[in-house]
Write a protein that holds these residues in place. Structure first.
Motif, PDB file in Angstrom:
ATOM      1  N   UNK A 197      -3.638   9.486   5.308  1.00 23.35           N
ATOM      2  CA  UNK A 197      -3.565   8.181   4.651  1.00 23.35           C
ATOM      3  C   UNK A 197      -2.800   7.163   5.496  1.00 23.35           C
ATOM      4  N   UNK A 198      -3.334   6.861   6.653  1.00 28.50           N
ATOM      5  CA  UNK A 198      -2.635   5.903   7.507  1.00 28.50           C
ATOM      6  C   UNK A 198      -2.606   4.531   6.843  1.00 28.50           C
ATOM      7  N   UNK A 199      -1.517   3.849   7.067  1.00 29.60           N
ATOM      8  CA  UNK A 199      -1.410   2.503   6.504  1.00 29.60           C
ATOM      9  C   UNK A 199      -0.775   2.495   5.125  1.00 29.60           C
ATOM     10  N   UNK A 206      -1.798  -2.979  -4.093  1.00 31.49           N
ATOM     11  CA  UNK A 206      -1.491  -4.123  -4.960  1.00 31.49           C
ATOM     12  C   UNK A 206      -1.278  -3.688  -6.411  1.00 31.49           C
ATOM     13  N   UNK A 207      -0.585  -2.609  -6.560  1.00 33.18           N
ATOM     14  CA  UNK A 207      -0.246  -2.144  -7.901  1.00 33.18           C
ATOM     15  C   UNK A 207      -1.329  -1.369  -8.617  1.00 33.18           C
ATOM     16  N   UNK A 208      -2.515  -1.230  -8.015  1.00 36.21           N
ATOM     17  CA  UNK A 208      -3.587  -0.476  -8.668  1.00 36.21           C
ATOM     18  C   UNK A 208      -3.790   0.865  -7.977  1.00 36.21           C
ATOM     19  N   UNK A 209      -4.052   1.881  -8.783  1.00 38.29           N
ATOM     20  CA  UNK A 209      -4.258   3.209  -8.216  1.00 38.29           C
ATOM     21  C   UNK A 209      -5.658   3.302  -7.628  1.00 38.29           C
ATOM     22  N   UNK A 240       0.865  -1.187   0.000  1.00 39.85           N
ATOM     23  CA  UNK A 240       0.000   0.000   0.000  1.00 39.85           C
ATOM     24  C   UNK A 240       0.900   1.235   0.000  1.00 39.85           C
ATOM     25  N   UNK A 241       0.791   2.004  -1.049  1.00 38.06           N
ATOM     26  CA  UNK A 241       1.688   3.143  -1.189  1.00 38.06           C
ATOM     27  C   UNK A 241       0.947   4.452  -1.335  1.00 38.06           C
ATOM     28  N   UNK A 242       1.530   5.499  -0.766  1.00 37.31           N
ATOM     29  CA  UNK A 242       1.095   6.871  -1.020  1.00 37.31           C
ATOM     30  C   UNK A 242       2.276   7.522  -1.728  1.00 37.31           C
TER      31      UNK A 242
END
Lengths: 193, 493, 149
Positions: free
Chosen positions: A141-143, A123-126, A104-106
């Motif tokens: 955006x925690x996590x 998982x690679x999806x925006x 999980x990325x920001x």
């Protein structure tokens, strides 16, 4: 043979067969117009690939500060048109996320004016974005693991390879500004005052 | 052995060879003398150290053609390649001037000359029986085809995206996209809006130009792009596009000056620019007075605005009168029913005290302020003003200054030619008054067609073509956008 | 501080004197009505910095950039803008530029912590003006403006 171009940060160009054959980057943030021709030419030379051997062109379409972004997009547009090659438009944040992991990325990049361009990925999806947020809003955006790094032509090319395999639509070539010129139409101005 | 252009002082040396070579068919001295000074003529001679051979060519620029009128080498000096040297020089000149065809006549019996011409690429196209008198000999008419370079030019210095294509001095395409309507609501050009529009318009305009010219991009021999002066963000889009094209086609690129491009536009009108000339360029972003002796090497800025550009002054005054953008046409509309003599508004930088430093500079700020005060005062006093009279009087003041200084320049530099360029040329009153004043002063006025006066890609292509035809080295790939590029820099290396 | 100016030449000279106090990263705001002499003052600044290119009204183009030693002189005109000027949109390299903004009277408060404002008062019909110089921020705390007089 793919030529990827990005001027969302500095000026960079890269040539890909299956793997990246060359990557030229000029990090100066104010010399896109000066550098773009040389970057593309050098990327081709270093890869030992002629422009006739190219089969596709990819370009970062932002979000990014306006002026520099347009230089790369203009060059990519004219080059692909002249060689009748398909042109793929890539959102810079997607390319960055793709290069990190499936977590999980920001992903954020500098938008100046104390703001950030941002998008979240799972998982690679925006999931969300691209959008404009302030530094304070980062904590909303925690996590999500915070990734702040600029994009470049190598990341663009790597992303395109993957995206094409997955059948992602890269045909949108509009520049992502996320802001309008802040010139509010002015009412008639009083002459003296 | 020296090769140089012939003048009246060479006349007797020429006539000695002429009469010896051509006998009863020789030109008279009067004819030769007038030939040397006929417009579009090019007469050269080889000296070793005295004159040993000469040749003459006449251009017909509007037809993109040239005729070899004479060539002669002294009998004792023949067979040494002087004839070839003279022909090479004539053909180089013809090529540089944009000729696509070169014609000549030669006696059918002159085998060595015909052989020389054939080796240069001439082919026989006609035989004229008994052409030469009184001998009655036949003339072989020959033609050489010159391939002029096809140059694609890109213009994006302000709010017009232009892609133009030329072949030598011949216009093949002039595709244009304007973002003016998007700027209207902002009261003027917004650089960011213009630059965004350029990027969007790029591909369609490029495609349109190729379609109009009926060529493929592979046929283009060189790319030209305006890299300044103008709005940096806008210029950068054109530069990025041009560099992309240059790399894609492996063709040379020429970074040229936008203002000098406006002068180059005249080449496309008539096939040549008459030089030297004074040029007055007037647009929203520029007001410049130039002295042009050589399009590629000698352009001097005599003066420019020290505050507002003329087009800008129109926009500001239109605003003062509550009229929308763009100001020029709006002022014109109002002025149509107004009296230009109603109000004597000040003419900037025309006073004796200004002339020392600012003889050819322009200033419209004082004029603008005067109009503002006039309007304000009326508002305060509650008196009615005639917008038509204000518009007409203001316009008159602007035109008065522009043309007075332009004609001063023609007179001071003894150049009886004035070229107008830039978007403000759309103003009919400016054109009419320019014609009237030029006629009175014996000055030839040149105004290219409107589509070549406003910012456009064809003029950039034309200037690029001039550089290619003159054999100039192309620019490298490292040039950038120069928003205040000086007119003395015609090409950026 | 208030400075009395008697002519356009003096306005230009004031600009040249001001140039000596400026360095890249500085922001100067010019206020005053139409015809007050803001562009004249800027011309003097340009002259003092040996700026490339002629100083002209940037109303049409919003900003004009001139090369100077060590960076750029950016001449901005906010005449056609009625809300807070977002100077970033003009892609100005602030760190390496001296930025002069005309018609900045209403805004830019809060944009930068350090700047100089020059308000030009055009009360008479002739060429005389009164220029009020106001420094703001720590950058100008220790700087003497006496040389401007």
């Amino acid at each position: 043979m793919l030529l990827s171009i990005d001027t969302s940060h500095g000026t960079s160009a890269a040539v890909f067969a299956d793997e990246c054959l060359s990557f030229v980057a000029i990090d100066d943030l104010f010399t896109h117009a000066e550098s773009i021709g040389l970057a593309i030419e050098q990327a081709l030379q270093q890869a030992d690939v002629s422009v006739e051997q190219l089969t596709a062109v990819a370009v970062g379409r932002g979000p990014a500060p306006y002026t520099g972004l347009r230089v790369g997009m203009a060059a990519a547009t004219s080059l692909s048109k002249a060689r009748s090659l398909p042109l793929y438009g890539v959102i810079t944040l997607d390319a960055i996320a793709n290069s990190i992991s499936d977590k999980d990325l920001l992903v954020v990049t500098d938008a100046k004016r104390k703001e950030l361009f941002a998008a979240t990925y799972k998982a690679g999806n925006r999931l969300l974005g691209p959008m404009l947020i302030t530094a304070e809003e980062l904590t909303n955006y925690p996590g999500f693991e915070l990734i702040q790094q600029p994009c470049n032509a190598k990341l663009i090319g790597q992303y395109v390879k993957k995206a094409l395999q997955l059948g992602v639509d890269l045909s949108d070539l509009s520049a992502l500004y996320l802001r309008s010129p802040d010139v509010t139409p002015s009412p008639g101005k009083k002459v003296s005052g | 052995m020296d090769l140089r252009i012939l003048s009246q002082s060479d006349l007797s040396a020429i006539m000695q060879i002429e009469t010896a070579l051509f006998g009863s068919e020789a030109w008279s001295e009067e004819t030769m003398s007038s030939e040397l000074i006929t417009p579009h003529s090019y007469y050269i001679g080889v000296f070793d150290p005295s004159l040993v051979g000469y040749a003459g060519l006449r251009l017909a620029p509007a037809d993109f053609a040239a005729d070899v009128l004479t060539i002669g080498v002294a009998a004792s000096k023949q067979g040494k390649g002087i004839g070839r040297r003279l022909m090479d020089a004539l053909l180089l000149h013809a090529k540089r001037q944009g000729a696509e065809q070169v014609f000549l006549e030669v006696k059918e019996s002159n085998a060595s000359a015909i052989s020389l011409y054939k080796s240069l690429g001439f082919e026989q196209i006609d035989l004229r029986k008994r052409y030469y008198q009184p001998s009655g000999e036949n003339a072989v008419v020959m033609k050489l085809v010159i391939q002029q370079p096809i140059v694609l030019g890109i213009e994006s210095s302000c709010d017009e995206t232009g892609v133009g294509i030329v072949r030598g001095n011949r216009l093949l395409a002039n595709a244009l996209h304007s973002s003016m309507t998007e700027h209207a609501k902002y009261g003027g050009v917004v650089p960011e809006v213009a630059a965004r529009a350029h990027l969007e318009a790029l591909s369609p305009t490029l495609g349109q130009a190729l379609l109009d010219a009926g060529i493929k991009i592979e046929q283009v021999d060189a790319i030209a792009v305006a890299n300044g002066p103008g709005l940096a963000g806008a210029l950068m889009v054109g530069i990025g596009a041009a560099k992309g094209l240059a790399v894609a086609t492996n063709k040379p690129i020429y970074a040229v000056n936008h203002l000098v491009g406006h002068i180059g536009a005249d080449v496309l009108e008539k096939g040549s620019v008459e030089l030297p000339t004074i040029a007055l360029l007037v647009s929203g972003g520029h007001t410049s007075l130039l002295l042009v002796r050589d399009l590629l090497d000698d352009v001097v800025l005599l003066g420019e605005t020290i505050d507002d550009a003329a087009g800008e002054a129109f926009d500001k005054v239109a605003r003062l009168l509550g009229l929308p953008y763009p100001g020029g046409p709006q002022i014109d509309k109002q002025a149509a029913t107004g009296d230009p003599k109603a109000i004597k508004f000040p003419r900037g930088l025309m006073l004796p005290k200004d002339l020392a430093e600012h003889k050819y500079n322009f200033s419209f700020s004082g004029l603008k302020t005067a109009v503002a005060r006039y309007v304000e005062k009326a508002e305060l006093e509650g008196t009615e003003i005639s917008k038509a009279d204000v518009a007409a009087s203001f316009r008159e003041a602007v035109i008065d200054v522009l043309l007075t200084k332009a004609i001063w320049a023609c007179e001071e530099y003894k150049i009886p030619r004035l070229l107008l360029g830039g978007g403000v040329v759309a103003n009919a009153r400016l054109r009419d008054e320019a014609q009237r004043r030029c006629d009175a002063a014996g000055i030839e006025l040149r105004i290219p067609r409107f589509s070549l006066c406003t910012d456009n890609g064809a003029m950039i292509a034309a200037l690029g073509a001039q550089l290619v035809m003159a054999g100039r080295k192309p620019s490298g790939l490292g040039f950038g956008a120069e928003s205040t590029l000086s007119v003395t820099t015609i090409q950026t290396p | 501080m208030k400075i009395n100016i008697k002519s356009a030449e003096e306005m230009e000279q004031l600009g040249s004197k001001l140039a000596a106090l400026l360095s890249p990263g500085d922001l100067v705001l010019l206020a005053g009505p139409l015809g007050a002499g803001k562009t004249t003052l800027t011309r003097g600044i340009g002259r003092g910095l040996s700026a490339e290119g002629t100083i002209q009204s940037p109303t049409f183009v919003l900003a004009r950039t001139h090369r100077i030693k060590g960076g750029k002189l950016v001449h901005v005109d906010a005449y056609r803008l009625s809300s807070a000027v977002e100077l970033d949109d003009l892609d100005i390299d602030f760190e390496n530029s001296i930025v002069i903004v005309e018609w900045a009277r209403d805004f830019l408060a809060g944009y930068s912590e350090n700047y100089l404002t020059l308000e030009i008062d055009r009360s008479s019909d002739d060429e005389s003006r009164v220029v009020t110089v106001q420094p703001v921020g720590s950058r100008w705390k220790e700087v003497s403006l006496a040389s401007l007089n």
